[in-house]
Design an enzyme around this catalytic site. Structure first.
Site, mmCIF file in Angstrom:
data_model
loop_
_atom_site.group_PDB
_atom_site.id
_atom_site.type_symbol
_atom_site.label_atom_id
_atom_site.label_comp_id
_atom_site.label_asym_id
_atom_site.label_seq_id
_atom_site.Cartn_x
_atom_site.Cartn_y
_atom_site.Cartn_z
ATOM 1 C CG ASN A 204 -0.210 -0.278 2.621
ATOM 2 O OD1 ASN A 204 0.650 0.822 2.966
ATOM 3 N ND2 ASN A 204 -0.140 -1.187 3.372
ATOM 4 C CG ASP A 300 -6.144 -6.227 14.047
ATOM 5 O OD1 ASP A 300 -5.205 -5.495 14.694
ATOM 6 O OD2 ASP A 300 -7.094 -5.987 13.505
ATOM 7 C CE LYS A 335 -8.531 -2.947 14.086
ATOM 8 N NZ LYS A 335 -7.388 -3.233 13.361
HETATM 9 O O1 C5P Z 1 -8.681 -2.503 10.458
HETATM 10 P P1 C5P Z 1 -7.686 -1.543 10.042
HETATM 11 O O2 C5P Z 1 -6.393 -2.094 9.338
HETATM 12 O O3 C5P Z 1 -8.190 -0.529 9.253
HETATM 13 O O4 C5P Z 1 -6.996 -0.982 11.290
HETATM 14 C C1 C5P Z 1 -5.959 0.015 11.529
HETATM 15 C C2 C5P Z 1 -5.224 -0.203 12.671
HETATM 16 O O5 C5P Z 1 -5.125 -1.524 12.982
HETATM 17 C C3 C5P Z 1 -3.985 0.497 12.715
HETATM 18 O O6 C5P Z 1 -3.273 0.986 13.874
HETATM 19 C C4 C5P Z 1 -2.982 -0.749 12.198
HETATM 20 O O7 C5P Z 1 -1.451 -0.579 12.386
HETATM 21 C C5 C5P Z 1 -3.555 -1.925 12.893
HETATM 22 N N1 C5P Z 1 -3.531 -3.381 12.031
HETATM 23 C C6 C5P Z 1 -2.873 -4.276 12.709
HETATM 24 N N2 C5P Z 1 -2.687 -5.372 12.157
HETATM 25 C C7 C5P Z 1 -3.404 -5.653 11.096
HETATM 26 C C8 C5P Z 1 -4.437 -4.510 10.469
HETATM 27 C C9 C5P Z 1 -4.426 -3.485 11.127
HETATM 28 O O8 C5P Z 1 -2.026 -4.096 13.631
HETATM 29 N N3 C5P Z 1 -3.296 -6.884 10.565
#
Ligand code: C5P
Length: 392
Positions: A204, A300, A335
């Site tokens: 990304n 996550d 989260k």
């Molecule tokens: O769900 P999303 O990706 O939008 O959430 C963003 C937040 O979650 C950010 O702080 C990102 O660093 C964290 N994140 C993570 N591991 C993932 C996906 C997102 O720590 N696999």
């Protein structure tokens, strides 16, 4: 914070207008003092409009002294910043001459003094000026800059006034010294790369700038910082334990290896939410007109950290193209985060790969908005907020 801003007569005085704007945006109450020469470069009216207070220019003026006398002005200030400070101004401070309002205030203040010199490079190099600077440092003054580069007079060399944003950043750090002293912070930054085959991957637009700015600022605020970074083109910050990873899985493993004993975790990385089910050992060949990729969810990372029994103060980021507040608050709850910093992406200014950004920060029963500014300053503001909530 009450900032007394002294402006002496150099061409860099025009930059001080931006300085007032940045300081007031930080919530500072600013009062401006100008020398006679400074008023030849830029009108006091400009500073009156920006600071919303009359500008002080005269020592022996009954009207100005009635409004707020020089001793009261000196007592009022939490911080005295002189920007730009000319060679003449430095000489007067250094020898204690007090023949105008600015130099008299220098003698009268008891608060910390910050001086941002600006002059021609030859004047800066002159031994007399260097001796004056060294005397002022010995007397406990903080000198900011000057920067090197091309000068208004056509010369190239040191003598340019440090840019207003960098000055404000320095003041913020000096005034929050050690707010994170002794704290251990783990920060994730940058994108991740999810391999498809030996030469292709999914990634990304994250540049890592926000996470790196957070790591640098946290270190300067006294924290012991571990930075887990995806592939970026940025140099590893000094005095920060930087661990380089590629995929979401590697980032997860590195975070879990370092998470014990951390007081704070800031997840600034744009972690891939999905990764290919199969990584091909050989280059995928072009065959059909259409093809499909099978992806599965990654772990996550931030949610895993937030579910630990001894979880650190956990801060997530949310970059969104729509419904920013709603999506961010949803992530905060889902989260189990202590705080979430949300920002728009896909707008004209700010967001991914930009040097600037604006943040809307949410926590349970609270929120704060940080307007568009450079990422270092934004990092500083966010860390100050985190420190405040952590201590509370
Ligand atoms: O769900 P999303 O990706 O939008 O959430 C963003 C937040 O979650 C950010 O702080 C990102 O660093 C964290 N994140 C993570 N591991 C993932 C996906 C997102 O720590 N696999």
């Amino acid at each position: 914070m009450r900032v007394l801003l002294g402006i002496s007569g150099g061409i860099a005085a025009y930059k001080s207008a931006e300085l007032v704007r940045l300081l007031t945006r930080q919530g500072c109450d600013v009062r401006v003092v100008m020398t006679e020469a400074a008023t030849q470069f830029i009108s006091p009216l400009t500073f009156q409009a920006l600071s919303a207070h009359p500008v002080h220019t005269q020592l022996l003026d009954a009207n100005q002294e009635n409004a707020m006398g020089h001793i009261n002005l000196a007592r009022w200030a939490d911080l005295f910043l002189i920007a730009p400070a000319t060679a003449n101004c430095l000489a007067k401070f250094s020898y204690g001459l007090a023949d105008d309002l600015l130099s008299t205030l220098y003698l009268a203040v008891e608060c910390p003094v910050f001086i941002a010199p600006a002059m021609n490079q030859a004047m800066w190099h002159k031994p007399t000026t260097q001796e004056n600077i060294n005397r002022l440092i010995r007397h406990g003054m903080t000198i900011i800059g000057p920067d090197a580069g091309s000068q208004a007079c056509g010369d190239i060399g040191p003598g340019r006034m440090t840019e207003p944003e960098a000055i404000v950043q320095k003041l913020c750090i000096q005034n929050n010294p050690g707010i994170l002293q002794g704290k251990k912070i783990l920060i994730t930054a940058g994108p991740t790369r999810e391999k498809l085959d030996p030469i292709r991957y999914i990634t990304n637009r994250s540049s890592g700038k926000m996470g790196y700015a957070l790591a640098e600022q946290a270190q300067q605020l006294g924290a012991q910082v571990t930075l887990i970074s995806g592939p970026v083109v940025l140099a590893a910050p000094e005095h920060v334990n930087t661990v380089l990873v590629e995929s979401a899985e590697e980032m997860y493993t590195a975070v879990m290896q370092h998470i014990a004993d951390q007081d704070i975790m800031i997840a600034a990385a744009a972690v891939a939410d999905y990764t290919p089910v199969n990584v091909k050992a050989e280059k995928i060949k072009t065959q059909n007109d259409q093809t499909e990729l099978q992806l599965h969810k990654t772990k996550d990372i931030v949610a895993s950290v937030a579910s630990l029994t001894n979880k650190p103060f956990t801060v997530g980021f949310a970059a969104e193209t729509e419904n920013l507040k709603q999506y961010a608050q949803d992530k905060l709850t889902r989260k189990n985060l202590d705080m979430i910093a949300a920002n728009w992406v896909g707008q004209k200014e700010g967001g991914f790969d930009s040097a600037v950004n604006a943040l809307q920060v949410y926590w349970q029963n609270g929120q704060k908005i940080f307007p568009m500014t450079n990422k270092s300053q934004l990092a500083n503001q966010l860390l100050a907020l985190i420190a405040e909530k952590l201590h509370a």
